[in-house]
Design a protein around this motif. Structure first.
Motif, PDB file in Angstrom:
ATOM      1  N   ILE A  85       3.014   1.779  -6.829  1.00 26.68           N
ATOM      2  CA  ILE A  85       3.855   0.598  -7.061  1.00 26.68           C
ATOM      3  C   ILE A  85       5.294   1.023  -7.328  1.00 26.68           C
ATOM      4  N   ASP A  86       5.445   2.089  -8.116  1.00 24.87           N
ATOM      5  CA  ASP A  86       6.793   2.571  -8.442  1.00 24.87           C
ATOM      6  C   ASP A  86       7.527   3.128  -7.225  1.00 24.87           C
ATOM      7  N   ASN A  87       6.792   3.459  -6.180  1.00 24.25           N
ATOM      8  CA  ASN A  87       7.399   4.061  -4.988  1.00 24.25           C
ATOM      9  C   ASN A  87       7.271   3.178  -3.754  1.00 24.25           C
ATOM     10  N   MET A  88       7.031   1.882  -3.974  1.00 25.13           N
ATOM     11  CA  MET A  88       6.865   0.960  -2.849  1.00 25.13           C
ATOM     12  C   MET A  88       8.190   0.315  -2.464  1.00 25.13           C
ATOM     13  N   ASP A  89       8.373   0.157  -1.176  1.00 27.76           N
ATOM     14  CA  ASP A  89       9.491  -0.630  -0.648  1.00 27.76           C
ATOM     15  C   ASP A  89       8.957  -2.048  -0.443  1.00 27.76           C
ATOM     16  N   PHE A  90       9.235  -2.921  -1.405  1.00 29.60           N
ATOM     17  CA  PHE A  90       8.650  -4.263  -1.381  1.00 29.60           C
ATOM     18  C   PHE A  90       9.185  -5.104  -0.230  1.00 29.60           C
ATOM     19  N   SER A  91      10.391  -4.837   0.203  1.00 29.28           N
ATOM     20  CA  SER A  91      10.924  -5.585   1.343  1.00 29.28           C
ATOM     21  C   SER A  91      10.145  -5.255   2.607  1.00 29.28           C
ATOM     22  N   TYR A 105       0.387   2.870   3.239  1.00 31.84           N
ATOM     23  CA  TYR A 105       1.038   4.040   2.635  1.00 31.84           C
ATOM     24  C   TYR A 105       2.167   4.529   3.530  1.00 31.84           C
ATOM     25  N   THR A 106       1.880   4.678   4.798  1.00 33.65           N
ATOM     26  CA  THR A 106       2.892   5.164   5.747  1.00 33.65           C
ATOM     27  C   THR A 106       4.036   4.174   5.901  1.00 33.65           C
ATOM     28  N   LEU A 107       3.702   2.879   5.905  1.00 36.24           N
ATOM     29  CA  LEU A 107       4.699   1.854   6.213  1.00 36.24           C
ATOM     30  C   LEU A 107       5.549   1.424   5.019  1.00 36.24           C
ATOM     31  N   ALA A 108       4.998   1.514   3.801  1.00 33.46           N
ATOM     32  CA  ALA A 108       5.709   0.901   2.673  1.00 33.46           C
ATOM     33  C   ALA A 108       5.891   1.792   1.451  1.00 33.46           C
ATOM     34  N   ILE A 109       5.314   2.983   1.440  1.00 34.27           N
ATOM     35  CA  ILE A 109       5.421   3.872   0.276  1.00 34.27           C
ATOM     36  C   ILE A 109       6.352   5.036   0.604  1.00 34.27           C
ATOM     37  N   ALA A 110       7.142   5.442  -0.377  1.00 29.58           N
ATOM     38  CA  ALA A 110       8.084   6.546  -0.172  1.00 29.58           C
ATOM     39  C   ALA A 110       7.350   7.816   0.232  1.00 29.58           C
ATOM     40  N   PRO A 111       7.810   8.485   1.292  1.00 32.75           N
ATOM     41  CA  PRO A 111       7.180   9.738   1.719  1.00 32.75           C
ATOM     42  C   PRO A 111       7.154  10.755   0.573  1.00 32.75           C
ATOM     43  N   GLY A 112       6.065  11.518   0.489  1.00 33.27           N
ATOM     44  CA  GLY A 112       5.959  12.555  -0.519  1.00 33.27           C
ATOM     45  C   GLY A 112       5.402  12.099  -1.851  1.00 33.27           C
ATOM     46  N   THR A 113       5.040  10.806  -1.971  1.00 28.41           N
ATOM     47  CA  THR A 113       4.517  10.302  -3.244  1.00 28.41           C
ATOM     48  C   THR A 113       3.220  11.003  -3.634  1.00 28.41           C
ATOM     49  N   ASP A 114       2.311  11.176  -2.690  1.00 28.27           N
ATOM     50  CA  ASP A 114       1.059  11.885  -2.973  1.00 28.27           C
ATOM     51  C   ASP A 114       1.329  13.282  -3.524  1.00 28.27           C
ATOM     52  N   GLU A 115       2.205  13.983  -2.827  1.00 24.93           N
ATOM     53  CA  GLU A 115       2.475  15.377  -3.185  1.00 24.93           C
ATOM     54  C   GLU A 115       3.182  15.488  -4.544  1.00 24.93           C
ATOM     55  N   ALA A 145       6.966  -4.253   2.634  1.00 26.60           N
ATOM     56  CA  ALA A 145       5.648  -4.871   2.462  1.00 26.60           C
ATOM     57  C   ALA A 145       5.706  -6.363   2.784  1.00 26.60           C
ATOM     58  N   ASP A 146       6.771  -7.027   2.333  1.00 28.46           N
ATOM     59  CA  ASP A 146       6.941  -8.458   2.649  1.00 28.46           C
ATOM     60  C   ASP A 146       7.079  -8.676   4.148  1.00 28.46           C
ATOM     61  N   GLN A 147       7.798  -7.775   4.819  1.00 27.05           N
ATOM     62  CA  GLN A 147       8.000  -7.910   6.260  1.00 27.05           C
ATOM     63  C   GLN A 147       6.689  -7.735   7.026  1.00 27.05           C
ATOM     64  N   ILE A 148       5.844  -6.825   6.550  1.00 25.44           N
ATOM     65  CA  ILE A 148       4.522  -6.637   7.169  1.00 25.44           C
ATOM     66  C   ILE A 148       3.723  -7.932   7.092  1.00 25.44           C
ATOM     67  N   ALA A 149       3.769  -8.566   5.922  1.00 29.98           N
ATOM     68  CA  ALA A 149       3.030  -9.823   5.739  1.00 29.98           C
ATOM     69  C   ALA A 149       3.584 -10.923   6.645  1.00 29.98           C
ATOM     70  N   GLN A 150       4.895 -11.024   6.736  1.00 32.46           N
ATOM     71  CA  GLN A 150       5.508 -12.038   7.592  1.00 32.46           C
ATOM     72  C   GLN A 150       5.170 -11.803   9.062  1.00 32.46           C
ATOM     73  N   ASN A 151       5.236 -10.550   9.489  1.00 30.54           N
ATOM     74  CA  ASN A 151       4.936 -10.227  10.887  1.00 30.54           C
ATOM     75  C   ASN A 151       3.491 -10.548  11.238  1.00 30.54           C
ATOM     76  N   LEU A 152       2.575 -10.196  10.328  1.00 29.19           N
ATOM     77  CA  LEU A 152       1.159 -10.455  10.592  1.00 29.19           C
ATOM     78  C   LEU A 152       0.870 -11.949  10.597  1.00 29.19           C
ATOM     79  N   THR A 153       1.488 -12.676   9.679  1.00 31.19           N
ATOM     80  CA  THR A 153       1.305 -14.129   9.633  1.00 31.19           C
ATOM     81  C   THR A 153       1.716 -14.753  10.959  1.00 31.19           C
ATOM     82  N   GLN A 154       2.845 -14.346  11.459  1.00 30.09           N
ATOM     83  CA  GLN A 154       3.326 -14.888  12.738  1.00 30.09           C
ATOM     84  C   GLN A 154       2.414 -14.470  13.886  1.00 30.09           C
ATOM     85  N   GLN A 155       2.069 -13.201  13.905  1.00 32.85           N
ATOM     86  CA  GLN A 155       1.254 -12.672  15.001  1.00 32.85           C
ATOM     87  C   GLN A 155      -0.123 -13.323  15.061  1.00 32.85           C
TER      88      GLN A 155
END
Length: 369
Positions: free
Chosen positions: A157-163, A290-300, A165-175
């Motif tokens: 959550i601390d490393n998420m790009d919420f914008s 994870y790939t689409l909305a989380i900052a790279p390297g968070t796992d590591e 994530a919101d765009q993914i939801a909007q795109n899927l809703t439309q699609q």
């Protein structure tokens, strides 16, 4: 081709206690037969026999499994008849389901109480106290596991790009929904596709999605927005008048794990442990949060802390499962007393009465065609 049944749970052993979805699962039926009586009086066996007979007649049967014994049925819905049959011991909320008529079928009439001695009753009551304690221990331990899971989520959550994530939801809703909207909002149906059981996590994802043209496998980590995405899609579907089946998480029912859109031939679901699957046919695709909305390297960056949390979480889940196994064993001991005291010729009469009621309704719908 034979009609295949659908398999669900409408009760869960969860981090928030025993959770029931029968109000939604049985909503809108014309009639519900509630089978009353203690465990061991043949209710599950009768429900299974009725289901088998209905399937032989090419009727669609929705099967609701027991979370303590997932091979057994707690209830069924006969889709074409709009009739439900359910064990009265497990169907909390059924009176609010909007059924036209609720009929009690009293399996306790088959119990010869003279066979159960006063000493047996004392033992049964002591076992019931232990059974309630085992369930309480399971729920408390699942709740502890959920608190650990919340720790796990924080890193993502601390490393998420919420914008994003919101765009993914909007795109899927439309699609998904464009061209399928209706002017009439719909009410979603709420179910479980799996449950925490004495043998661990158990699910029916593969059978529930087998006949769908498109399956979207959501990958990611705890806290990477999978449930939030599903909630947004479910809300939009209801607003746009698109039929949706909403599947709650069997561990935390406040979270969602899958949506099925029957008219769209599509499912989208959280495909991570303990219900992790991978695409294996045409129409399958992966959506990796994870790939689409989380900052790279968070796992590591947090590998050591996450490994510690994962170990503590797994230990708590294993402990909770052991309490469910204890509950099953105690329930079986109680059940044995009632099996010994039950006149199964009376149970068979009740079975035949139920079968006759169903046959009448089958005849009525056949005549109307």
């Amino acid at each position: 081709m034979a009609v295949k049944p659908s398999h669900y749970f409408a009760q869960g052993n969860t981090a928030r206690g025993a959770h029931f979805l029968y109000t939604s699962a049985f909503n809108g039926l014309n009639q519900i037969f509630v089978l009353t009586g203690p465990q061991g009086t043949g209710k599950s066996t009768v429900i299974q026999s009725l289901a088998d007979n209905l399937l032989d007649k090419d009727l669609h049967v929705q099967c609701f499994h027991s979370p303590i014994r997932p091979d057994e049925l707690d209830g069924i819905v006969v889709t074409e008849l709009k009739v439900g049959i359910v064990d009265g011991r497990v169907c909390k909320g059924i009176s609010e389901s909007g059924a036209g008529e609720i009929v009690s079928v009293q399996f306790e009439e088959a119990v010869n109480n003279s066979i159960i001695s006063p000493e047996h009753n004392i033992t049964i009551e002591a076992l019931r106290v232990k059974l309630e304690r085992a369930y309480s221990e399971a729920y408390e331990t699942f709740a502890a596991a959920l608190r650990i899971h919340d720790e796990w989520e924080t890193f993502y959550i601390d490393n998420m790009d919420f914008s994003k994530a919101d765009q993914i939801a909007q795109n899927l809703t439309q699609q998904l929904y464009d061209g399928h909207e209706s002017d009439t909002p719909t009410a979603s149906r709420h179910l479980f596709f799996g449950a925490a059981t004495p043998r661990g996590a158990f699910d029916f994802i593969q059978s529930l999605t087998a006949g769908l043209e498109r399956r979207i496998f959501i990958k990611g980590r705890a806290g990477s927005g999978k449930s939030t995405l599903l909630k947004k899609l479910a809300s939009a579907a209801e607003t746009k008048g698109i039929e949706v089946q909403v599947f709650h998480c069997g561990f935390d029912p406040n979270s969602l794990d899958m949506l099925i859109f029957p008219q769209l031939g599509t499912a989208i679901f959280d495909s991570t442990a303990p219900h992790e699957y991978f695409p294996d046919r045409d129409g399958d695709e992966i959506l990796d949060m994870y790939t689409l909305a989380i900052a790279p390297g968070t796992d590591e960056a947090h590998a050591a802390a996450i490994a510690d949390i994962k170990a503590r979480y797994s230990a708590k889940m294993k402990e909770a499962t052991s309490y469910l196994a204890e509950a099953e064993a105690l329930d079986s001991q109680i059940k044995a007393y009632y099996v010994a005291a039950t006149d199964f010729s009376i149970v068979e009469k009740l079975h035949l009465q139920l079968q006759s009621e169903l046959n009448e309704r089958i005849g009525s719908i056949q005549l109307s065609k």
